[in-house]
Write a protein that holds these residues in place. Structure first.
Motif, PDB file in Angstrom:
ATOM      1  N   ALA A  19     -44.632 -32.380  -8.678  1.00 25.60           N
ATOM      2  CA  ALA A  19     -43.375 -31.645  -8.794  1.00 25.60           C
ATOM      3  C   ALA A  19     -43.317 -30.545  -7.756  1.00 25.60           C
ATOM      4  O   ALA A  19     -42.279 -30.310  -7.123  1.00 25.60           O
ATOM      5  CB  ALA A  19     -43.254 -31.062 -10.190  1.00 25.60           C
ATOM      6  N   CYS A  20     -44.434 -29.878  -7.537  1.00 27.64           N
ATOM      7  CA  CYS A  20     -44.439 -28.788  -6.569  1.00 27.64           C
ATOM      8  C   CYS A  20     -44.227 -29.315  -5.159  1.00 27.64           C
ATOM      9  O   CYS A  20     -43.583 -28.662  -4.336  1.00 27.64           O
ATOM     10  CB  CYS A  20     -45.738 -28.017  -6.635  1.00 27.64           C
TER      11      CYS A  20
ATOM     12  N   THR B 285     -40.716 -29.691  -4.704  1.00 28.25           N
ATOM     13  CA  THR B 285     -40.059 -28.396  -4.625  1.00 28.25           C
ATOM     14  C   THR B 285     -40.212 -27.794  -3.232  1.00 28.25           C
ATOM     15  O   THR B 285     -39.258 -27.275  -2.662  1.00 28.25           O
ATOM     16  CB  THR B 285     -40.666 -27.439  -5.659  1.00 28.25           C
TER      17      THR B 285
ATOM     18  N   MET C  29     -37.946 -29.634  -0.811  1.00 31.49           N
ATOM     19  CA  MET C  29     -36.532 -29.316  -0.996  1.00 31.49           C
ATOM     20  C   MET C  29     -36.257 -27.881  -0.550  1.00 31.49           C
ATOM     21  O   MET C  29     -35.257 -27.610   0.119  1.00 31.49           O
ATOM     22  CB  MET C  29     -36.179 -29.478  -2.483  1.00 31.49           C
ATOM     23  N   GLY C  30     -37.172 -27.002  -0.889  1.00 30.77           N
ATOM     24  CA  GLY C  30     -36.982 -25.606  -0.517  1.00 30.77           C
ATOM     25  C   GLY C  30     -36.925 -25.430   0.983  1.00 30.77           C
ATOM     26  O   GLY C  30     -36.059 -24.732   1.511  1.00 30.77           O
TER      27      GLY C  30
ATOM     28  N   TYR D 205     -26.835 -28.585   5.668  1.00 28.47           N
ATOM     29  CA  TYR D 205     -25.817 -27.647   6.112  1.00 28.47           C
ATOM     30  C   TYR D 205     -25.669 -27.658   7.619  1.00 28.47           C
ATOM     31  O   TYR D 205     -25.136 -26.726   8.202  1.00 28.47           O
ATOM     32  CB  TYR D 205     -26.164 -26.242   5.623  1.00 28.47           C
TER      33      TYR D 205
ATOM     34  N   LEU E 134     -33.754 -26.678   2.368  1.00 28.62           N
ATOM     35  CA  LEU E 134     -32.620 -25.834   2.005  1.00 28.62           C
ATOM     36  C   LEU E 134     -32.602 -24.539   2.811  1.00 28.62           C
ATOM     37  O   LEU E 134     -31.571 -24.129   3.326  1.00 28.62           O
ATOM     38  CB  LEU E 134     -32.685 -25.517   0.510  1.00 28.62           C
ATOM     39  N   TYR E 135     -33.756 -23.895   2.943  1.00 31.05           N
ATOM     40  CA  TYR E 135     -33.762 -22.561   3.517  1.00 31.05           C
ATOM     41  C   TYR E 135     -33.914 -22.546   5.025  1.00 31.05           C
ATOM     42  O   TYR E 135     -33.547 -21.588   5.675  1.00 31.05           O
ATOM     43  CB  TYR E 135     -34.871 -21.721   2.886  1.00 31.05           C
ATOM     44  N   LEU E 136     -34.532 -23.594   5.590  1.00 31.04           N
ATOM     45  CA  LEU E 136     -34.737 -23.570   7.037  1.00 31.04           C
ATOM     46  C   LEU E 136     -33.570 -24.255   7.709  1.00 31.04           C
ATOM     47  O   LEU E 136     -33.271 -25.406   7.430  1.00 31.04           O
ATOM     48  CB  LEU E 136     -36.038 -24.290   7.398  1.00 31.04           C
ATOM     49  N   ASN E 137     -32.931 -23.520   8.596  1.00 25.89           N
ATOM     50  CA  ASN E 137     -31.763 -24.089   9.241  1.00 25.89           C
ATOM     51  C   ASN E 137     -32.169 -24.583  10.621  1.00 25.89           C
ATOM     52  O   ASN E 137     -31.952 -23.927  11.621  1.00 25.89           O
ATOM     53  CB  ASN E 137     -30.680 -23.017   9.328  1.00 25.89           C
TER      54      ASN E 137
ATOM     55  N   LEU F  89     -26.605 -29.766  -5.529  1.00 23.26           N
ATOM     56  CA  LEU F  89     -27.902 -30.134  -4.951  1.00 23.26           C
ATOM     57  C   LEU F  89     -29.018 -30.165  -5.979  1.00 23.26           C
ATOM     58  O   LEU F  89     -30.086 -30.719  -5.724  1.00 23.26           O
ATOM     59  CB  LEU F  89     -28.272 -29.162  -3.842  1.00 23.26           C
ATOM     60  N   VAL F  90     -28.757 -29.570  -7.141  1.00 21.35           N
ATOM     61  CA  VAL F  90     -29.824 -29.563  -8.141  1.00 21.35           C
ATOM     62  C   VAL F  90     -30.124 -30.983  -8.612  1.00 21.35           C
ATOM     63  O   VAL F  90     -31.252 -31.320  -8.941  1.00 21.35           O
ATOM     64  CB  VAL F  90     -29.458 -28.615  -9.304  1.00 21.35           C
TER      65      VAL F  90
ATOM     66  N   PHE G 205     -32.376 -32.744  -6.227  1.00 24.28           N
ATOM     67  CA  PHE G 205     -33.678 -32.104  -6.385  1.00 24.28           C
ATOM     68  C   PHE G 205     -34.404 -32.672  -7.607  1.00 24.28           C
ATOM     69  O   PHE G 205     -35.581 -33.042  -7.542  1.00 24.28           O
ATOM     70  CB  PHE G 205     -33.477 -30.596  -6.516  1.00 24.28           C
TER      71      PHE G 205
ATOM     72  N   VAL H  84     -37.881 -34.731  -7.767  1.00 25.86           N
ATOM     73  CA  VAL H  84     -39.022 -34.413  -8.623  1.00 25.86           C
ATOM     74  C   VAL H  84     -39.391 -35.630  -9.468  1.00 25.86           C
ATOM     75  O   VAL H  84     -40.551 -36.028  -9.567  1.00 25.86           O
ATOM     76  CB  VAL H  84     -38.694 -33.208  -9.521  1.00 25.86           C
TER      77      VAL H  84
END
Lengths: 678, 329
Positions: free
Chosen positions: A291-292, A295, A298-299, A322, A302-305, A43-44, A47, A51
């Motif tokens: 860029a932020c 980020t 993407m964050g 996921y 990634l983290y929120l399901n 996934l990088v 990402f 960016v």
């Protein structure tokens, strides 16, 4: 006006379509990458692509703004407002600005920044109007020899207000909202026939936009196609009497968060003015923000399901991440869209499309991102980010209402998202009437008019308790001597004698070229009284007032060498107003005009050129009176005379704009500002 | 009886309106045919004979009714898991055929049957019932599952893709079934791996169909796929597992730190913009100069108030202001 409407709409269409296509390509590519990489632990790469795809367009947009036309930064609404107020903002209505603005905003929206395209569209409309009304372009050295009568500030300003209206009409598909925007935010001088002309221009603009966009969407000629409404049509717009208090509370919330937004942005802008001054640093800052933004997106994905089943609502680029098969990440769908489309989906997604936590987190991040972004050196509108932020928390309120009143038909999170969006935007920009109408028109329903109005009013009141609207804040930070609608209160005991500049630089009716050239070189003033010299100069009285002459007129005189001694070479042509209209609006500076030593002894008769009956005021006039004169007549200079019609001082906008009332937390005090040389 | 009364005028109006149309039709068609329904009254006819349709028409309407009821029965029994298109297509075709016959049917007297049933009252039973069938079929987008003849008639042959899809589904289901039994022995952890090829094949076929028809994939296929996906992810827990994504987190970290570094260096390295204050000339200065040189006649200029206010309100300072909101250029 018809051309203004058409061209503004065409520019808007170009921006629209470019953004649409660019973003589609970008998100389609990213979706493909993400889908591929979820299984392969890479996934990088998506990402980094994200960016990169943010940074590259943003760098282009930002470099254009920073290196080519700095005045195109931001939304342009504050600048247009200043212009319409009667302040001459340099380079604001140049065609170069227009190009930079249009390309810049396309880049920054494609670059995924938390920006919208509306403000720049309004600015574009203003530039188009100013350009067309002049019938010439100095940048391209073309003069079409038409519309010469419009080549003066007053006429141009009328056109610019029309252009701003056409811009709003093109941005939101809201012709009436455009006219009202022009009235509320822009025009300082207004008359009836102008209203009708502006309305016509806005209508034409909306019509053209609809024609082009309906063709683009594959339904040519279908002008009532619902996809043309910016924020989509609301199906269920019924509201209940019990909801009005809720709307008021939401208005308060919007006012509070708008005030916080303005405060943070003010602090940030001050920091930027002080420390981020080098050009490359400005570009670098936009890169950091871009860029932020990637980020954060993407964050969150990634983290929120937050998985939702596919197919219930239209999502253009559903990404699975996921989530289980047949589901998509709801957060991903918000981020993989232009902000405008996200607003639309927050308005119209069926209840239960999003999880409470993910919306809250989205709101928090987006609030700070948009606050961080506004004021960067890119063309960026503020409307859409504010609407998006507001729609997010409005939807949260809607979910709360669903919990409180289960099974009620009038509870619809989409409606609360709309109200929240209105409250947030109202709290940030502090507009009322035009915003109500714009939102009514952009969603195509009149039913919610009253709730919107109530919300916006509350938001404005609550916000005004803390600070000013963001546009006014930025106007102040730009240091523009703008005059409000009303003279500052607590100023009735200030008199012209305190406000005026003194001693005054004056010219005699027949003046030597040498003195004119020297004064123009050494002083920065723009208007000079023409006087008969006093019999006994005592330093307080500068002679009997005869008229007012402007720097630009003097320069034209020097440029065309209209001297008394050389009269035989030009007298057969006479003074014509043509000299002055031709030079408008870019007069050469005094340094560009060559005056030879011999010519310095020549004389100029200023009487045929000067304005023999300008506005004057007695020395014992009070500040509110001066203010109303300036405001009502759009003056730039006012000569102060004494009882014997002798010049004693000069008042300019800057002298008046120094007096500013500061309202904070209910307290009020009058401030006198210092004036900087910039 | 009371209820019937308001209907009478309606009937009459409709009849009267209908007469000229009918007689005209017969004039054109068949001179020898007897005029129908409220036209000439034959000897021995009762009112019932006049207002009720002829037997032929009753028959065909009864056929429609039974076809529709068959279809309805089929659709309801196949509601979950939904097999509307697959198993009711013959019933549907029957309904369409009968309805077509009905529209074309002419009774012994030469009157089209539809004249007895359509456009006569506000209930429109026959056409509504037929419309219900059509709507249900259209809602299910079932047409896209079957081949159509070149003349546009629907056949009950499923298209090639749909057949393949159904085969794939059967195989996947079979695989699931095998592992469901193995569940008892606690081995279902590997169901994902074992059935993945079949499942993927089915998934791909579905995507293929989706690309062909876009929004118009028939409901059977969509629902079958949804159910399979649900089984796949809920029953067998075959969700893509979260990877560690070490480098991604590193990337996040780096980019999160960049702004801090950026603003720190911007703060440290840049030279602070100093504000140059423009010296403005005011009358008070003139007074300060002139009164020093002995000129004291200030009566014309509110002198006392002016000087007082000058003291109380600070005049523009010449020092650089570092308070940015206090600037006007």
């Amino acid at each position: 006006m018809i051309f203004i409407g058409i061209i503004t709409a065409l520019i808007a269409c170009c921006i629209d379509i470019a953004i649409e296509e660019g973003s589609s390509a970008k998100f389609a590519f990213l979706k493909e990458q993400v889908d591929k990489c979820v299984a392969e632990e890479c996934l990088v790469y998506p990402f980094l692509y994200w960016v990169l795809l943010n940074v590259v367009p943003v760098v282009i947009g930002s470099a254009l703004v920073v290196y080519i036309e700095p005045v195109a930064a931001g939304s342009g609404i504050p600048q247009v407002k200043c212009y319409l107020n009667g302040v001459k903002v340099p380079r604001i209505v140049r065609i170069k600005t227009l190009i930079v603005k249009a390309v810049g905003v396309t880049c920054s929206v494609i670059g995924g920044l938390a920006v919208g395209k509306e403000g720049p569209m309004i600015h574009s409309g203003a530039v188009v109007a100013a350009g067309i009304s002049q019938g010439k372009s100095t940048t391209f050295r073309r003069d079409f020899n038409i519309f010469k009568y419009f080549r003066e500030d007053h006429e141009k300003r009328d056109f610019v207000s029309g252009g701003a209206a056409a811009g709003v009409a093109a941005a939101f598909g809201a012709p009436v909202g455009g006219v009202l925007f022009s009235l509320e935010e822009g025009a300082s001088f207004w008359n009836q026939s102008l209203t009708w002309r502006i309305f016509f221009g806005s209508m034409i603009s909306t019509f053209t936009l609809n024609v082009v966009l309906s063709t683009y969407h594959g339904r040519p000629g279908e002008l009532t196609f619902a996809g043309l409404l910016n924020f989509g049509k609301f199906d269920n717009t019924s509201y209940d009497f019990r909801e009005l208090p809720v709307f008021i509370v939401m208005g308060c919330l919007g006012g509070l968060s708008g005030a916080l937004f303005n405060y943070l942005n003010f602090k940030l802008t001050v920091f930027r003015i002080r420390y981020i001054t080098k050009k490359y640093v400005k570009v670098l800052e936009t890169v950091v923000v871009a860029a932020c933004t990637a980020t954060v997106g993407m964050g969150m994905i990634l983290y929120l399901n937050d998985c939702k089943p596919l197919g219930e609502d239209p999502t253009k680029y559903p990404i699975q991440m996921y989530c289980a098969d047949g589901q998509y990440s709801a957060v991903g769908s918000i981020w993989f869209q232009t902000p405008e489309a996200s607003v639309r989906s927050l308005f119209h997604d069926p209840p239960g499309s999003h999880k409470l936590t993910s919306i809250l987190i989205f709101f928090t991040f987006y609030f700070f991102l948009s606050c961080w972004t506004y004021g960067l050196s890119v063309s960026s509108g503020l409307f859409i980010p504010s609407l998006l932020t507001g729609a997010a928390w409005g939807r949260v309120v809607g979910m709360g209402m669903e919990e409180l009143f289960p099974g009620q038909t009038w509870v619809d999170p989409g409606k609360y998202a709309l109200i929240g969006a209105a409250a947030q935007l109202g709290g940030v920009v502090r507009m009322t009437i035009s915003l109500t109408v714009i939102l009514i028109e952009a969603t195509g329903n009149l039913t919610l008019g009253l709730p919107l109005m109530v919300t916006l009013l509350t938001a404005k009141w609550v916000g005004d308790y803390f600070n000013e609207g963001i546009y006014d804040t930025h106007i102040q930070l730009m240091g523009v001597p703008i005059l409000g609608w009303e003279p500052p209160p607590l100023s009735h005991n200030i008199y012209a004698t305190e406000v005026m500049s003194c001693p005054v630089v004056t010219f005699n009716s027949v003046e030597t070229v040498g003195k004119i050239a020297d004064v123009l070189t050494n002083e920065t003033y723009n208007g000079f009284p023409v006087v008969d010299p006093p019999l006994c100069p005592d330093g307080r009285n500068f002679g009997t007032f005869r008229g007012l002459i402007l720097r630009s007129q003097l320069i034209v005189v020097l440029q065309h060498k209209l001297y008394n001694e050389t009269a035989e070479s030009w007298s057969h042509k006479g003074f014509t107003i043509k000299y002055f209209r031709d030079a408008y609006p870019r007069y050469p500076t005094i340094q560009q005009v060559h005056v030879s030593d011999e010519e310095r002894h020549f004389t100029v008769d200023l009487r045929p050129i000067m304005n023999p009956a300008p506005y004057t005021c007695l020395h014992n006039a009070s500040l509110p009176r001066l203010f109303r004169l300036f405001r009502g007549l759009g003056l730039r200079h006012l000569v102060i005379v004494n009882d014997n019609n002798e010049v004693v001082g000069m008042v300019t906008r800057k002298d008046l704009a120094r007096y500013r009332v500061e309202k904070h937390m209910g307290r009020m005090r009058l401030e006198e500002l210092t004036i900087l040389d910039r | 009886m009371k209820l019937l009364i308001p209907h009478v005028p309606v009937w009459c109006i409709v009849m009267i309106w209908a007469i000229p149309a009918h007689s005209k039709l017969e004039d054109d068609n068949n001179a020898s045919a007897k005029p129908s329904f409220l036209g000439d009254v034959a000897i021995g006819e009762t009112i019932d004979d006049i207002i009720s349709p002829s037997d032929v028409c009753k028959e065909i309407v009864a056929l429609i009714g039974s076809a529709i009821s068959n279809f309805t029965l089929c659709s309801v029994t196949n509601a979950r898991p939904i097999h509307l298109c697959e198993w009711c297509v013959e019933n549907y075709i029957k309904v369409v055929e009968v309805h077509r016959d009905f529209l074309a049917k002419v009774d012994e007297a030469g009157n089209p049957c539809k004249e007895y049933f359509l456009n006569l009252d506000r209930v429109e039973i026959v056409s509504d019932a037929y419309k219900y069938v059509e709507d249900l079929w259209a809602k299910g987008k079932c047409n896209s599952c079957f081949r159509t003849l070149p003349n546009g008639t629907l056949t009950n042959n499923a298209t090639e893709e749909v057949r393949q899809f159904v085969t794939d589904y059967e195989r996947t289901k079979g695989c699931f079934d095998d592992w469901l039994n193995a569940n008892i022995t606690g081995l279902n952890l590997t169901a994902c791996d074992a059935c993945k090829p079949l499942y993927d094949q089915m998934n791909n076929k579905y995507m293929e169909i989706g690309e062909l028809y876009g929004e118009n994939v028939c409901v059977d296929v969509v629902d079958t796929m949804n159910i399979t996906r649900e089984l796949w992810s809920e029953l067998f827990q075959c969700v893509p597992e979260r990877k560690v994504e070490f480098w991604l987190h590193i990337g996040f970290g780096i980019i999160a730190i960049i702004p801090l570094i950026f603003y720190f260096f911007a703060y440290v390295l840049s030279t602070k913009q100093e504000a140059r204050v423009l010296q403005q000339h005011r009358l008070a200065e003139v007074f300060a100069n002139t009164s020093a040189s002995g000129m004291s006649d200030l009566s014309g200029y509110h002198s006392s108030r002016l000087q007082e206010s000058t003291r109380s309100r600070s005049m523009p300072t010449t020092e650089p202001s570092d308070n940015c909101d206090n600037r006007v250029t």
